[in-house]
Design a protein around this motif. Structure first.
Motif, short mmCIF file in Angstrom:
data_model
loop_
_atom_site.label_atom_id
_atom_site.label_comp_id
_atom_site.label_asym_id
_atom_site.label_seq_id
_atom_site.Cartn_x
_atom_site.Cartn_y
_atom_site.Cartn_z
N THR A 129 -39.90 -14.88 -20.95
CA THR A 129 -40.42 -14.47 -19.42
C THR A 129 -39.17 -15.21 -18.13
O THR A 129 -39.55 -15.66 -17.27
N THR A 130 -38.39 -16.77 -19.00
CA THR A 130 -38.04 -17.89 -17.97
C THR A 130 -37.43 -18.29 -18.74
O THR A 130 -37.60 -19.15 -19.98
N ASN A 131 -36.62 -18.54 -17.93
CA ASN A 131 -35.38 -19.39 -18.08
C ASN A 131 -35.22 -20.95 -18.10
O ASN A 131 -35.09 -21.79 -19.12
N ASP A 162 -37.77 -24.16 -16.94
CA ASP A 162 -39.67 -24.37 -18.04
C ASP A 162 -40.45 -24.53 -16.26
O ASP A 162 -40.23 -25.11 -15.87
N PRO A 163 -41.44 -23.61 -15.96
CA PRO A 163 -41.68 -23.26 -15.05
C PRO A 163 -42.53 -24.81 -14.11
O PRO A 163 -42.51 -24.67 -12.93
N THR A 179 -38.29 -27.68 -9.05
CA THR A 179 -36.72 -26.77 -8.72
C THR A 179 -34.78 -27.15 -8.42
O THR A 179 -34.45 -27.64 -10.24
#
Length: 325
Positions: free
Chosen positions: A213-215, A217-218, A222
Motif C-alpha cells: 500500500t505504500t512505497n 515506510d510511513p 518525508t
C-alpha cells in the motif's frame, strides 16, 4: 504455520538462549588487574585514542564490536577469532562482515603482552576499549568490571541471534530480555547509535516498495526519506553508500533520540522505539535530559559487559586475540 506454533517456537528459542548466556556480576571486579597489570587500562586508552585520531570511524566500530560480541556467547571476545579451514567464525557472519577495527584490539593486546604476558584477556581489552571510545567522544565514563576469559568457540551461524535493523519493538524487547536486559537497557543501549553509520542495505527496504500500500515506510519523516533515497537509490550499485545514524556522528550525545522523535531514525528498529508506548516515554526522557541518558547508558553498559557465556566454561587468556592458544 499457526500463530500458536510460532509462539511456542519463539519461547523455545528464548529458553535455549537464556540457558546459554547468563549474568555474572560476582566474578568480575573493576580492580581485577590492579596488582597483576596496573598499566592495562592506560595502554588500551592510548591505543584507542591513537587509532581514532587516524580513523574517526574507530569509536563507532569498537562500540558495535563490543555489543555484537556480548550478544552471542556473552562478552568472551569470540567476535575477534579468525575463521579457520574447518570453521567459519562470527566475524564472517552476515551481520559482522561490516564490523571493522579489529586491529585496534590486536594492537592493544600485543602491547600489553610485552609488559604483562598472559594476564589480560582480549575480552577485557574490548570491554575497556568500548568504554574509552564513548568517553573520548564526549560520553559518560564508568568503571569497567574485569576478569572475563576468552572463549574458544566462534560460529558464524550464531550471528543470526543479533537484533536485526528491521526488528519491531516486541522483537527487540524479547531479544534483550533473554540476555537479562530490560526495556530501559534496550532504549539506553540503542543510544550507542549516536556514533553509528549504516550502509544502505540495512535500511533500503524502508525506502522502496515498503508494502503493498505504500512505497516508503510511513514512519519516516518525508524530507528525511527523500534524503535517504538520494543516498540510496533503488538500484544502488555503491556498496559503500550509507547514512550516519545521528547528525552529530562524531559526538556521543542524546541527539539520536531527538532525531527518532522527529521520524528521522535510520533503522526501522530505531524508529520503532518512538512508535511504541513501552519505549517512547524513555526515548522522550533521554531526548530531554542528556545527563539522564548518560547515567542510564553507563549503567546498561555495565550490565551488558557482565553477560558471560554458559556455553564454554573453559575460557582462557589468549596470547593473540585472533586465535585460540
Amino acid at each position: 504455520m499457526e500463530p500458536h506454533h510460532l509462539t511456542v517456537l519463539l519461547l523455545l528459542l528464548m529458553f535455549m538462549i537464556s540457558t546459554q548466556i547468563s549474568i555474572n556480576n560476582a566474578a568480575l571486579d573493576a580492580a581485577y588487574y590492579d596488582q597483576t597489570c596496573p598499566q592495562a587500562e592506560k595502554i588500551v586508552a592510548e591505543t584507542v585514542f591513537n587509532a581514532s585520531s587516524h580513523d574517526p570511524k574507530v569509536p563507532a566500530r569498537i562500540l558495535r564490536m563490543f555489543f555484537h560480541d556480548c550478544f552471542i556467547r556473552g562478552c568472551d571476545a569470540s567476535i575477534l577469532l579468525d575463521s579457520t579451514p574447518s570453521n567459519k567464525a562470527e566475524k564472517d557472519g552476515p551481520p559482522n562482515v561490516s564490523v571493522r577495527a579489529f586491529y585496534v584490539i590486536d594492537d592493544a593486546k600485543a602491547k600489553i603482552e610485552q609488559i604483562c604476558p598472559h594476564i589480560v584477556s582480549c575480552a577485557d581489552i574490548l570491554a575497556i576499549a568500548a568504554r574509552d571510545v564513548v568517553t573520548m567522544s564526549g560520553g559518560p565514563n564508568w568503571p569497567v568490571h574485569k576478569g572475563r576469559k576468552d572463549g574458544r568457540i566462534s560460529k558464524a551461524n550464531e550471528t543470526a541471534q543479533l537484533p536485526s535493523p528491521q526488528f519491531n519493538t516486541t522483537q527487540l524487547i524479547q531479544s534483550f530480555a533473554v540476555r537479562g536486559l530490560t526495556i530501559k537497557d534496550l532504549v539506553a543501549l540503542s543510544g550507542g547509535h549516536t556514533l553509528g553509520f549504516s550502509h544502505c542495505s540495512s535500511f533500503q527496504a524502508r525506502l522502496h516498495n515498503f508494502s503493498s500500500t505504500t512505497n516508503v515506510d510511513p514512519t519516516i519523516n518525508t524530507d528525511f526519506a527523500n534524503i535517504l533515497k538520494r543516498v540510496c537509490p533503488q538500484h544502488n550499485h555503491n556498496a559503500n553508500a550509507g547514512q550516519f545514524l545521528d547528525s552529530t556522528a562524531s559526538q556521543f550525545d542524546n541527539n539520536y533520540y531527538k532525531q527518532v522523535l522527529m521520524g528521522k531514525g535510520v533503522f526501522g528498529s530505531d524508529q520503532a522505539l518512538a512508535s511504541d508506548g513501552r519505549t517512547r516515554w524513555i526515548v522522550e526522557s533521554f531526548a530531554r535530559d542528556e545527563d539522564l541518558f548518560f547515567r542510564e547508558f553507563a549503567a546498561s553498559m555495565v550490565k551488558l559487559g557482565n553477560i558471560v557465556s554458559g556455553w564454554d566454561n573453559n575460557g582462557e587468556v589468549r596470547l593473540r586475540c585472533s586465535s585460540v592458544n
